[in-house]
Every structure is written in C-alpha cells, then in structure tokens.
Design an enzyme around this catalytic site. Structure first.
Site, short mmCIF file in Angstrom:
data_model
loop_
_atom_site.label_atom_id
_atom_site.label_comp_id
_atom_site.label_asym_id
_atom_site.label_seq_id
_atom_site.Cartn_x
_atom_site.Cartn_y
_atom_site.Cartn_z
N GLN A 98 1.20 19.48 -3.02
CA GLN A 98 1.92 18.36 -2.44
C GLN A 98 2.73 18.80 -1.22
OE1 GLN A 98 5.73 17.57 -5.10
NE2 GLN A 98 3.95 17.98 -6.41
N HIS A 100 5.92 16.96 1.64
CA HIS A 100 6.89 15.88 1.83
C HIS A 100 7.02 15.58 3.33
CE1 HIS A 100 7.71 16.64 -2.33
NE2 HIS A 100 8.14 17.86 -2.08
N GLU A 135 13.44 20.45 -0.03
CA GLU A 135 13.85 20.95 -1.35
C GLU A 135 13.93 22.47 -1.34
OE1 GLU A 135 10.75 18.95 -3.54
OE2 GLU A 135 9.61 20.81 -3.77
N HIS A 264 2.55 22.88 -0.92
CA HIS A 264 2.97 23.83 -1.95
C HIS A 264 2.57 23.33 -3.34
CE1 HIS A 264 6.26 20.87 -1.60
NE2 HIS A 264 6.46 21.07 -2.88
N ARG A 283 0.23 13.95 -1.96
CA ARG A 283 -0.50 14.92 -2.78
C ARG A 283 -1.76 15.40 -2.06
NH1 ARG A 283 2.00 11.41 -6.19
NH2 ARG A 283 3.35 12.42 -7.73
#
Length: 412
Positions: A98, A100, A135, A264, A283
C-alpha cells in the site's frame, strides 16, 4: 490526566499473543488481534475513564470542548479533531502492499470521488477523507517490512540471479533505464499483466527463488520473502512487486518514516505506529481488496534507494523520532533496571503544549501533575493528557526496566 480504554482491531493478519500479552490478558487470545488504537478515530475512538469508572468517548470530549482538550493552536489548524492516531501494530502475517497520497493528492481525490457520488463505504472508494497519511512505526520486537523501491542496479542483480528466462525482457526494460523512470515502467508492466500471464510467471519466479536459496545466493532474505508471499497470494502481481522493494529488518527501538507515495508492506513483528488521522490507502497487491492501478500509479514515488532507519535523537531518558509531519511526533521514554533501582530515579517532564497520549510498554510508571496529583501506569495502560492539563512528571515506580511511548502534535 485520565486513563484510556482502547479498542482492539481483530484483522486476520494479527497476532494472538502480542497485544493480549501487552494488555495482561490470557495468551493466546481466541482470535487474531492486529491493532490497538489509541486516539479519536471515528471508527473506534478511545474511551476516557473518569471518576467512578465512568467512560466517555474521546471523540465526544473533543467535540464538546476542543479548546480545552486540543489547545488553541491545534484547534485553529485542524478544528475539533485530534490530528494523529497512535497504534500498537502486531503482524503475524504480511499486510497488503500500500501507499498513501500527499495532501494535495488526497484533497483532489476526495473532491473527485465526492463529485462522482461514490459512497464512502463503497469497495472501489479510494479517498475516505481529504487528508494525507504520513506514518512512522517504531519496533517493539524485531520488525520486518518492505518499504520503498530498492536501488535499481541492486534490483537488477537480484532479478538476474534468479535465472528465470521469462524475466529476461523485464530485466532488459529496467537495464535500459536503471532509475525511477525505469522502475515505474517495470512496476507498471507487472501490475497490469493479464492474470493468465501472472499465473505462469509467478510460479517460475518462485522456482527461481528456490534454486537461489539452494545455491546460497546473496539474496537469501529477499527470496524467502517472495516465497512466503507467493504461498499466501498465488498469482498476485504484488509477489513480483515485492522484488522491487527494500527488505528491512528493524531492531527494537528503530523506526522508519513512510511519507506520501512510499510503497510498503509490513511483514511480521510488533511496533508502535503513529500516523495522521486519515483512512486514505491506495493498495498495490497482496490483498483481495480493490486495487485502483491508475490512481496508485499517480500516487507512487518511484525514486530508488535505501529507506533511512531512524534511531531517534536522544536526550536523557527521551528518544524522539523526528519527521516532517505536522500532525504527529513520537518519542520513547526509557529507564534501565539499574536506573530504576536508584533511590530517586530521574524524571521526564512532559510539557503542556497540546494534546498528548502516553502508553506504558514496560514496567510501571508514576505520573504527577504540577499540582501533585499522582497516578500509576502499568504495562499496557495509557493516559490522555489534554492541552489544558499542567506539565506531567514521569518516573519509574518499581525496580526493573520501564518504557513508555509519548504521542503529541508535531513540531515543524
């Protein structure tokens, strides 16, 4: 300064031991437990335990009194919304590949899907909100992951070492342009292959990995990872994509930061994760869920190279993992067994400069505000520290190692 009761998310890839052990419950748990959520995410907000054990949703507290709970600066930037979400993540099996979006991509994507009338809960919905989702994960145990595209020349060495005739054209594609553009071309080729072609190519690659391991080649860990993924996701383009990514092993206390566009997948281990409070995920494979290839390609960063391992900036008992994210900052508090055995162990002072969450991951801690109000925190427990609370003083409350993680809004 109030105790939190936090939700456990039971995804199939989770561990039956890690979170249960952290929370002091019976091990093994009846079902896999993947994530412990600490924060005010609408899907599973933490509950604040008040006087007499009365519980209130943290989400409701923020809505009712954002200035007291979040502070003026946080409220002016993000409204009545906690900008970060903290988790304990326990992966027994690999998660999906996935990435972001950036803030601009998220805003554009959300507006586009809203205008198209795609329901928020639709399987083909990419953007659940208009925010980006950087993140960071810090390992509690040895933690294995795939993250970021490996240096193209090193990837060529891996692909050639497998000696798979069907890969020859793909190797030539990357060799002709061993950089981000070449990596984009190869990844795009693989993720758009027809299923019958994947059903033939992936097993041939797996056979090449078996032969590589038998001959004790230099890509042992990478080949074992591809074989494990191929067993779990036969015929999945993500198995091929995994060969393009850095294979990372974090030791406890080490971390990686995953900015926008970083492809990642977490493979195995337990860690403390912190992220912007968003649900936007694109994804790229290793999942039965929706994969929007054009949108994924629009978001991905194909720059090649190593992903930096963060060991944090150490000051006394505090290790801080700094990133460019405005939404969050994670730090770790540590005392050794020798330090906790001292008559008066050193304390850590947590400034009252915004909303904070403190999670105890080892030993027992004693907390006290400037007004002297004490509280003890044992392993697995956490507290909500609103912006209006005074400075909090933290020190170990018993012999033996003690550790905690402190989440706050970022300083940028």
């Amino acid at each position: 300064m109030d105790l939190l009761r936090n939700a456990v998310r039971p995804y199939a890839w989770g561990s039956r031991t890690a979170i249960a052990d952290l929370l002091g419950r019976e091990v093994p748990a009846p079902h896999p437990e993947a994530e412990l959520w600490l924060g005010a995410h609408p899907a599973d907000p933490s509950r604040v335990v008040g006087p007499g054990g009365r519980e209130t949703s943290l989400l409701d507290l923020l809505t009712a009194d954002p200035r007291r709970q979040l502070g003026a600066a946080c409220t002016e930037r993000w409204g009545a919304r906690l900008p970060f979400l903290m988790k304990v993540l326990a992966a027994e099996e690999p998660l999906s590949l996935q990435a972001h979006p950036s803030a601009v991509q998220a805003a554009e994507g959300f507006a586009r899907e809203e205008a198209a009338g795609i329901p928020l809960d639709a399987a083909n919905r990419n953007y659940k909100d208009s925010s980006h989702k950087p993140e960071l994960i810090c390992a509690l145990t040895e933690f294995h992951a795939l993250a970021g595209f490996r240096d193209a020349h090193r990837t060529l060495e891996l692909l050639k070492s497998l000696e798979v005739p069907s890969l020859r054209a793909h190797i030539e594609l990357l060799a002709a342009q061993p950089d981000a553009d070449g990596m984009r071309a190869l990844f795009t080729t693989w993720i758009t292959l027809p299923q019958p072609t994947l059903d033939k190519l992936v097993p041939e690659v797996l056979d090449g990995c078996v032969a590589h391991l038998r001959e004790r080649g230099p890509f042992d860990r990478e080949c074992r990872t591809v074989l494990e993924l191929g067993e779990s996701y036969p015929g999945d383009a993500g198995v091929l994509a995994a060969m393009l990514l850095n294979r990372i092993v974090l030791r406890p206390g080490e971390a990686i930061h995953l900015p926008a566009g970083n492809l990642h997948a977490y493979l195995h281990g337990t860690g403390v994760e912190i992220m912007a409070n968003s649900d936007n995920v694109l994804r790229g494979g290793l999942t039965p869920k929706h994969v929007d290839v054009p949108e994924l390609l629009r978001v991905l960063d194909f720059d090649c190279g190593d992903v930096p391992i963060l060991r944090g900036d150490v000051e006394g008992h505090v290790t801080t993992y700094r990133t460019a994210a405005a939404e969050f900052e994670l730090s770790r508090l540590d005392w050794s067994a020798a330090e906790t055995a001292e008559e008066t162990p050193d304390e850590v002072r947590l400034a009252a400069d915004g909303p904070r969450i403190l999670l105890c991951t080892a030993g027992r801690l004693r907390l006290a505000g400037d007004d002297g109000t004490p509280m003890e925190l044992v392993r697995g427990q956490s507290v909500w520290l609103p912006a209006a609370d005074p400075v909090v003083h933290v020190r170990p409350a018993a012999d033996g190692p003690a550790q905690a993680f402190h989440a706050r809004v970022g300083v940028v």
